[in-house]
Design an enzyme around this catalytic site. Sequence first.
Site, short mmCIF file in Angstrom:
data_model
loop_
_atom_site.label_atom_id
_atom_site.label_comp_id
_atom_site.label_asym_id
_atom_site.label_seq_id
_atom_site.Cartn_x
_atom_site.Cartn_y
_atom_site.Cartn_z
CG HIS A 113 33.22 2.41 -24.10
ND1 HIS A 113 33.12 3.56 -23.84
CD2 HIS A 113 32.49 2.11 -23.01
CE1 HIS A 113 32.27 3.88 -22.65
NE2 HIS A 113 32.07 2.96 -22.07
CG ASP B 122 25.07 6.13 -21.30
OD1 ASP B 122 24.65 5.11 -20.79
OD2 ASP B 122 26.14 6.27 -21.21
NE ARG C 282 22.46 0.16 -16.91
CZ ARG C 282 23.71 0.16 -17.59
NH1 ARG C 282 24.05 1.21 -18.04
NH2 ARG C 282 24.41 -0.84 -17.72
CB SER D 8 25.12 2.18 -21.49
OG SER D 8 26.10 3.01 -21.11
CE LYS E 127 29.44 5.68 -22.44
NZ LYS E 127 28.57 5.07 -21.38
N1 URA Z 1 30.29 0.97 -19.90
C1 URA Z 1 29.37 1.87 -20.20
O1 URA Z 1 29.59 2.86 -20.72
N2 URA Z 1 27.96 1.67 -19.78
C2 URA Z 1 27.80 0.57 -19.31
O2 URA Z 1 26.50 0.09 -18.98
C3 URA Z 1 28.77 -0.49 -18.88
C4 URA Z 1 29.92 -0.18 -18.77
#
Ligand code: URA
Length: 434
Positions: A82, A161, A168, A183, A187
């Site tokens: 990620h 999320d 956001r 966040s 995930k």
């Molecule tokens: N990627 C994400 O999944 N969440 C964030 O808050 C920033 C980048």
Amino acid sequence: MRAVDIIAKKRDGLELSSDELKFFVDGYTRGDIPDYQASAWCMAVLLKGMTDAEATALTLHMAHSGDTLDLHHIAPFVVDKHSTGGVGDKTTLVVTPLVASQGLPVGKMSGRGLGFSGGTVDKLESISGFNVSLSTEQFMAMLAEHGLVVSGQSADLAPADGKFYALRDVTATVESLPLIAASIMSKKIAAGADAIALDVKVGQGAFMKNMQDATALAQLMVAIGRGVNRKVAAVLSDMNQPLGNAIGNALEVREAIETLRGGGPADFREHCLTIGGKMIELAGKAANLDAAKQLLAASLDNGQAWAKFVEWITAQGGDLRQLENPELLPAAPIIETVAAPQSGFIAAIDAAEAGKTSVDLGGGRLKKGDPIDYSVGIVLHAKVGARLAQGDPLFTLHANNRELLAAATDRLLPAISWSNQPVAVPPHTLGIIE
Ligand code: URA
């Protein structure tokens, strides 16, 4: 408990208990707490911060707002990656099939564009038919059959999320270290991978502008992952200039395709090898990062990664013709190249400005749920360190109307700085936190 009291407590800089965080996360996910209260709370968190204990509790409540997958009956070891978000960051499109091409299952949940940064889900949706809304059963079935799946946030996986992320994006509350950590890690925990390579971007085009904040974010996410028995490593990578040359959804898919076919911009290819290499190393499939990168470079060059990409995209409904003929991907009606206004060396390309230019062209959202124009964006013809003569191609804009094209030119030209002296190509990988 009342949402308003929790907002006030955070506004006053006090630590929220795990129960209060659970009340807020569950209430917002169910729809009992409205967007305006959740926005106020996000802003309070952004301004007042959170302790590591709060950020960890928030992450776990968000992860448990839906299903949390146990994938071990499908594959003994699943890896994931990620990014914290950047400009021109199409890494997932290349890295996930690249790693899966080595027989290592990859199960990933991705997001949409956030602020000025692009999102993998939007990029994938620029391919006709590609389905990012997978149920838990579909996610598992894809992983079992193809060893690779990428889905968006769903009602099943980390739905909290999904809601906070969209909110956001449009309430100027992205740049909060605990909200980003929660966040991302919620995930990752929900999607069930055993090992996670985090790509923490640092610089003007990242949410963390300096090494100190990026290191703190990386350390917090690594600690949260370790706390739930995941193998986690974070690569800190430069995001002062955009990654690769293309910025904009379909344009980035094209660049990913070039890279998967053994070409693509050198900085982007190298970045993919590093992130993918870290995933391979975490899974114990190579002795060290260099050995892992060599395996992956071969896969890019011999067609294995490309074959896996085609298998994956078509299995999730994507149109094979667009992969084989990228000119069939969404294309903007106006394509214009802007020439270098002077001779010299490129000293900087402000990645945040480049990201905002792409959003202004229609490639991102200004309000929740805004539609996206997949076709628009920017292709840079030179990166930091390049020497250009006046009149050489500097960048090409892909736009859907002339006014937006002119505004984009006016925004992007001053975002590029010049030097009369040679400029060293900046290092891309800035550190690794294990
Ligand atoms: N990627 C994400 O999944 N969440 C964030 O808050 C920033 C980048």
